[in-house]
Design a protein around this motif. Structure first.
Motif, mmCIF file in Angstrom:
data_model
loop_
_atom_site.group_PDB
_atom_site.id
_atom_site.type_symbol
_atom_site.label_atom_id
_atom_site.label_comp_id
_atom_site.label_asym_id
_atom_site.label_seq_id
_atom_site.Cartn_x
_atom_site.Cartn_y
_atom_site.Cartn_z
ATOM 1 N N VAL A 14 -60.011 -49.961 -48.619
ATOM 2 C CA VAL A 14 -58.695 -49.984 -48.190
ATOM 3 C C VAL A 14 -58.141 -48.628 -48.781
ATOM 4 C CG1 VAL A 14 -56.535 -50.899 -48.339
ATOM 5 C CG2 VAL A 14 -58.478 -52.447 -48.097
ATOM 6 N N ALA A 15 -58.167 -48.481 -49.877
ATOM 7 C CA ALA A 15 -57.468 -47.057 -50.603
ATOM 8 C C ALA A 15 -58.163 -47.245 -52.007
ATOM 9 C CB ALA A 15 -55.939 -47.405 -50.712
ATOM 10 N N ASN A 16 -57.949 -45.980 -52.708
ATOM 11 C CA ASN A 16 -58.618 -45.842 -54.013
ATOM 12 C C ASN A 16 -57.805 -46.696 -55.084
ATOM 13 O OD1 ASN A 16 -60.140 -44.299 -55.701
ATOM 14 N ND2 ASN A 16 -58.674 -43.375 -56.488
ATOM 15 N N ASN A 17 -58.769 -47.431 -55.548
ATOM 16 C CA ASN A 17 -58.219 -48.278 -56.967
ATOM 17 C C ASN A 17 -57.454 -49.186 -56.326
ATOM 18 O OD1 ASN A 17 -60.082 -46.937 -58.694
ATOM 19 N ND2 ASN A 17 -58.666 -45.741 -59.337
ATOM 20 N N GLN A 18 -57.836 -49.967 -55.427
ATOM 21 C CA GLN A 18 -56.894 -51.095 -54.925
ATOM 22 C C GLN A 18 -56.404 -52.269 -55.888
ATOM 23 O OE1 GLN A 18 -57.808 -52.857 -51.117
ATOM 24 N NE2 GLN A 18 -56.994 -54.725 -51.830
ATOM 25 N N PHE A 19 -55.538 -52.939 -55.758
ATOM 26 C CA PHE A 19 -55.229 -54.133 -56.696
ATOM 27 C C PHE A 19 -54.639 -54.884 -55.651
ATOM 28 C CE2 PHE A 19 -52.312 -50.885 -57.805
ATOM 29 C CZ PHE A 19 -50.963 -51.409 -57.497
ATOM 30 N N THR A 20 -54.223 -56.069 -55.964
ATOM 31 C CA THR A 20 -53.576 -57.260 -55.175
ATOM 32 C C THR A 20 -52.437 -56.973 -54.224
ATOM 33 O OG1 THR A 20 -54.379 -58.964 -56.812
ATOM 34 C CG2 THR A 20 -52.479 -59.543 -55.157
ATOM 35 N N GLY A 21 -51.815 -55.948 -54.844
ATOM 36 C CA GLY A 21 -50.371 -55.576 -54.308
ATOM 37 C C GLY A 21 -50.090 -54.169 -53.625
ATOM 38 N N GLY A 22 -51.169 -53.061 -53.962
ATOM 39 C CA GLY A 22 -51.036 -51.946 -53.516
ATOM 40 C C GLY A 22 -52.232 -51.091 -53.929
ATOM 41 N N ALA A 23 -52.006 -49.926 -54.230
ATOM 42 C CA ALA A 23 -53.467 -49.071 -54.455
ATOM 43 C C ALA A 23 -52.818 -47.915 -55.228
ATOM 44 C CB ALA A 23 -54.239 -48.739 -53.334
ATOM 45 N N GLU A 24 -53.706 -47.191 -56.290
ATOM 46 C CA GLU A 24 -53.352 -46.103 -56.885
ATOM 47 C C GLU A 24 -52.745 -45.055 -55.942
ATOM 48 O OE1 GLU A 24 -55.954 -43.577 -59.732
ATOM 49 O OE2 GLU A 24 -56.627 -43.191 -57.897
#
Length: 129
Positions: A14-24
């Protein structure tokens, strides 16, 4: 397909260093909703790979057993259930400190529990059981 494939995504789908609610590197003010971006990426993932989306997110955690040869766990820890790394300033240091405090038991594979111990013993042909 001629070859079996057991797939699970990485956080970069999805995007670099994604997490549950967003991404870097996701900028909602210029790139829109992160949830929409993630939904589009998951759809593309399942359309491109020979997979079927599960009905529940928990289905991404799977176990495969190949007779008495091997067992494989597939874990989803990169997209749906990942904490924002900025909220965990020193997770690696904390984990390393906890393992060090446990002494040799922290590195003992049999500390995983009786099920793992039984599978490993069976894999070794009963040695160490």
């Amino acid at each position: 397909s001629r070859t079996a494939l057991i797939a699970i995504w990485d956080d970069h789908e999805v995007a670099n260093n994604q997490f549950t609610g967003g991404a870097e590197n996701h900028q909602p003010e210029t790139e829109g909703s992160f949830e929409a971006r993630r939904a589009a990426a998951v759809q593309a993932y399942h359309e491109w790979l020979p997979t079927r989306p599960p009905e529940e997110a928990a289905a991404y955690y799977r176990t495969f057993t190949f007779g008495d040869l091997a067992s494989m766990l597939v874990l989803e820890t990169r997209m749906l259930n990942r904490t924002d790394p900025d909220e965990l300033p020193s997770l690696m240091d904390t984990t390393a400190a906890k393992l060090a405090a446990m002494g040799p038991e922290g590195e003992d594979v049999f500390a995983l529990g009786p099920e793992a111990e039984a599978e490993l013993a069976a894999w070794r042909g009963g040695v160490g059981a």
